[in-house]
Enzyme design. Structure first.
Site, PDB file in Angstrom:
ATOM      1  N   ASP A  53      32.859  43.979  24.369  1.00  0.00           N
ATOM      2  CA  ASP A  53      34.045  43.415  25.049  1.00  0.00           C
ATOM      3  C   ASP A  53      34.612  42.274  24.194  1.00  0.00           C
ATOM      4  OD1 ASP A  53      33.748  44.152  28.399  1.00  0.00           O
ATOM      5  OD2 ASP A  53      31.990  44.366  27.142  1.00  0.00           O
ATOM      6  N   GLU A  76      41.190  39.896  29.061  1.00  0.00           N
ATOM      7  CA  GLU A  76      40.164  39.703  30.093  1.00  0.00           C
ATOM      8  C   GLU A  76      39.120  38.675  29.682  1.00  0.00           C
ATOM      9  OE1 GLU A  76      37.846  43.156  31.325  1.00  0.00           O
ATOM     10  OE2 GLU A  76      36.495  41.859  32.451  1.00  0.00           O
ATOM     11  N   ASP A 118      42.743  44.688  28.336  1.00  0.00           N
ATOM     12  CA  ASP A 118      41.351  44.882  28.757  1.00  0.00           C
ATOM     13  C   ASP A 118      40.659  45.545  27.562  1.00  0.00           C
ATOM     14  OD1 ASP A 118      38.927  45.493  29.849  1.00  0.00           O
ATOM     15  OD2 ASP A 118      39.760  46.205  31.757  1.00  0.00           O
ATOM     16  N   LEU A 120      37.698  46.366  26.947  1.00  0.00           N
ATOM     17  CA  LEU A 120      36.709  47.411  27.285  1.00  0.00           C
ATOM     18  C   LEU A 120      36.689  47.508  28.804  1.00  0.00           C
ATOM     19  CD1 LEU A 120      33.087  47.705  25.797  1.00  0.00           C
ATOM     20  CD2 LEU A 120      33.792  48.613  28.017  1.00  0.00           C
ATOM     21  N   THR A 123      32.800  48.271  31.714  1.00  0.00           N
ATOM     22  CA  THR A 123      31.667  47.615  31.041  1.00  0.00           C
ATOM     23  C   THR A 123      30.334  48.006  31.670  1.00  0.00           C
ATOM     24  OG1 THR A 123      33.069  45.779  30.410  1.00  0.00           O
ATOM     25  CG2 THR A 123      30.706  45.369  30.349  1.00  0.00           C
ATOM     26  N   HIS A 198      31.410  49.231  42.208  1.00  0.00           N
ATOM     27  CA  HIS A 198      31.901  48.084  42.984  1.00  0.00           C
ATOM     28  C   HIS A 198      32.304  48.524  44.396  1.00  0.00           C
ATOM     29  CE1 HIS A 198      32.675  46.878  38.698  1.00  0.00           C
ATOM     30  NE2 HIS A 198      32.067  45.802  39.117  1.00  0.00           N
ATOM     31  N   GLY A 220      35.624  52.438  35.767  1.00  0.00           N
ATOM     32  CA  GLY A 220      36.811  52.077  34.993  1.00  0.00           C
ATOM     33  C   GLY A 220      38.117  52.442  35.664  1.00  0.00           C
ATOM     34  N   LYS A 224      39.819  56.312  35.699  1.00  0.00           N
ATOM     35  CA  LYS A 224      40.259  56.954  36.942  1.00  0.00           C
ATOM     36  C   LYS A 224      41.720  57.410  36.835  1.00  0.00           C
ATOM     37  CE  LYS A 224      37.987  53.786  39.552  1.00  0.00           C
ATOM     38  NZ  LYS A 224      36.708  53.535  38.881  1.00  0.00           N
TER      39      LYS A 224
HETATM   40  N1  A2P Z   1      33.953  43.179  41.506  1.00  0.00           N
HETATM   41  C1  A2P Z   1      34.376  43.296  40.236  1.00  0.00           C
HETATM   42  N2  A2P Z   1      34.023  42.360  39.326  1.00  0.00           N
HETATM   43  C2  A2P Z   1      34.437  42.478  38.050  1.00  0.00           C
HETATM   44  N3  A2P Z   1      35.214  43.482  37.583  1.00  0.00           N
HETATM   45  C3  A2P Z   1      35.578  44.408  38.449  1.00  0.00           C
HETATM   46  C4  A2P Z   1      35.187  44.371  39.819  1.00  0.00           C
HETATM   47  N4  A2P Z   1      35.702  45.446  40.423  1.00  0.00           N
HETATM   48  C5  A2P Z   1      36.389  46.110  39.481  1.00  0.00           C
HETATM   49  N5  A2P Z   1      36.337  45.490  38.289  1.00  0.00           N
HETATM   50  C6  A2P Z   1      37.011  45.881  37.049  1.00  0.00           C
HETATM   51  O1  A2P Z   1      37.834  46.983  37.343  1.00  0.00           O
HETATM   52  C7  A2P Z   1      37.349  48.162  36.689  1.00  0.00           C
HETATM   53  C8  A2P Z   1      37.455  49.305  37.636  1.00  0.00           C
HETATM   54  O2  A2P Z   1      36.540  49.106  38.697  1.00  0.00           O
HETATM   55  P1  A2P Z   1      35.495  50.226  39.064  1.00  0.00           P
HETATM   56  O3  A2P Z   1      34.913  50.797  37.817  1.00  0.00           O
HETATM   57  O4  A2P Z   1      34.510  49.533  39.942  1.00  0.00           O
HETATM   58  O5  A2P Z   1      36.330  51.212  39.786  1.00  0.00           O
HETATM   59  C9  A2P Z   1      35.921  47.825  36.313  1.00  0.00           C
HETATM   60  O6  A2P Z   1      35.509  48.614  35.233  1.00  0.00           O
HETATM   61  C10 A2P Z   1      36.035  46.371  35.988  1.00  0.00           C
HETATM   62  O7  A2P Z   1      36.667  46.200  34.726  1.00  0.00           O
HETATM   63  P2  A2P Z   1      35.809  45.835  33.397  1.00  0.00           P
HETATM   64  O8  A2P Z   1      34.811  46.921  33.215  1.00  0.00           O
HETATM   65  O9  A2P Z   1      36.867  45.811  32.355  1.00  0.00           O
HETATM   66  O10 A2P Z   1      35.199  44.489  33.671  1.00  0.00           O
HETATM   67 MG    MG Z   2      38.561  46.463  33.321  1.00  0.00          MG
HETATM   68 MG    MG Z   3      34.911  42.889  32.915  1.00  0.00          MG
HETATM   69 MG    MG Z   4      37.013  44.893  30.573  1.00  0.00          MG
END
Ligand code: A2P
Ligand code: MG
Ligand code: MG
Ligand code: MG
Length: 310
Positions: A53, A76, A118, A120, A123, A198, A220, A224
């Site tokens: 990242d 980010e 963003d 990555l 993550t 999440h 991600g 999606k």
């Molecule tokens: N509660 C959370 N805390 C931190 N990042 C989140 C959270 N929910 C969603 N995200 C970010 O949104 C993206 C999509 O959410 P999800 O995969 O849960 O559907 C995640 O990959 C993450 O991005 P990132 O991976 O860039 O930190």
């Molecule tokens: Mg993200």
């Molecule tokens: Mg993140």
């Molecule tokens: Mg990210």
């Protein structure tokens, strides 16, 4: 390769972002190959940051701001990783992608542009080896609207040895989508995609309310929206304040260039001004092209909407 004279800024910016996102994808693969992920917890255990990242953000922001010094770039991984000039990449070293720019966007200047990065997305999944969930997202906004976006999948085809590794999809709202053939989702059923890492009661209440035949729980925001573009899912529902502007700006622009729509869970537009709060506190709902977005917004229960007040 040099860009033709008089090429609009938005076209130059999307072309440079494609090249830079590709390069950042190589950085992400390199960190994974070395195997030293350098995982740090940010706000909590479900919010991780890795060396990939950080290194990808350094590369993207330093490279973009060298080419376009007056645009505002929000990444980010924060200020520290935005100031660095290490890992700079010159997009002029690879062929230009010719991007059509809608006439009404052809006079934008650098001061009017906000880029949400963003480095990555996905993550959690990256750290768990679910590599095809990972994307690099560069979203271009102006006037608070997502106008252009690049979604790079560094591990596209990684399970097909011999095939080209990685792919980059881009779109300009009111213009074109490139890098893939957009497919409609199947008729006669409803496939919903949502978070795998999440989840919450509210997230699941919203999914159940739209009456899915199938639910794809993947990582991600970029991944999606790719499922919507590939015709593998009809809608993306995330009734949570977890996503931030850098998660949705690029996917929204590419999806809307393809005729889909991405809003918050109330059906209101997500604002992308530089002063907008980073968090999408009122959730995310996206529909593939050809679906009636408001129908699904209407199915989200009022208590879910109330739980996600701005
Ligand atoms: N509660 C959370 N805390 C931190 N990042 C989140 C959270 N929910 C969603 N995200 C970010 O949104 C993206 C999509 O959410 P999800 O995969 O849960 O559907 C995640 O990959 C993450 O991005 P990132 O991976 O860039 O930190
Ligand atoms: Mg993200
Ligand atoms: Mg993140
Ligand atoms: Mg990210």
């Amino acid at each position: 390769m040099a860009v033709a004279p008089n090429t609009p800024l938005l076209s130059r910016l999307v072309s440079a972002s494609i090249a830079i996102a590709n390069h950042a994808g190589g950085v992400i693969r390199e960190v994974m190959k070395r195997g030293e992920l350098g995982i740090v917890e940010k706000e909590n255990a479900r919010d991780l940051q890795t060396e990939a990242d950080r290194a990808a953000q350094r590369c993207i922001i330093s490279s973009l701001s060298k080419c376009f010094p007056k645009i505002t770039i929000i990444g980010e991984e924060g200020e520290e990783e935005s100031k660095s000039t290490s890992g700079i990449f010159d997009p002029a070293s690879v062929p230009v992608v010719n991007i059509n720019c809608p006439t009404d966007l052809s006079t934008l200047c650098e001061e009017e542009i906000v880029v949400w990065v963003d480095p990555l997305d996905g993550t959690s999944e990256y750290t768990q080896g679910l590599l095809d969930h990972v994307t690099v997202l560069i979203g271009i906004a102006s006037g608070g609207k997502a106008l252009g976006g690049v979604i790079h999948q560094p591990y596209y085809n990684y399970q097909n040895p011999g095939a080209d590794l990685g792919r980059t999809v881009w779109g300009v709202v009111g213009g074109d989508v490139g890098g893939m053939a957009v497919q409609p989702p199947p008729e006669g059923k409803l496939i919903v995609t949502t978070t795998r890492s999440h989840s919450s009661v509210t997230v699941n209440d919203a999914i159940n309310a739209v009456g899915p035949d199938e639910v794809l729980r993947v990582g991600g925001a970029g991944h999606k929206v790719m499922l919507l573009l590939e015709g593998k899912a009809h809608i993306y529902v995330f009734a949570s304040p977890g996503c931030k502007k850098w998660d949705t700006c690029a996917p929204q622009a590419v999806l809307e260039a393809a005729g889909g729509l991405l809003t918050d869970i109330q059906g209101s537009p997500i604002p992308y001004h530089s002063a907008a709060p980073h968090r999408n506190s009122t959730g995310v709902l996206a529909t593939a092209a050809g679906l009636h977005h408001d129908t699904y917004i209407g199915k989200i229960p009022q208590n879910v909407k109330d739980n996600l007040k701005a």
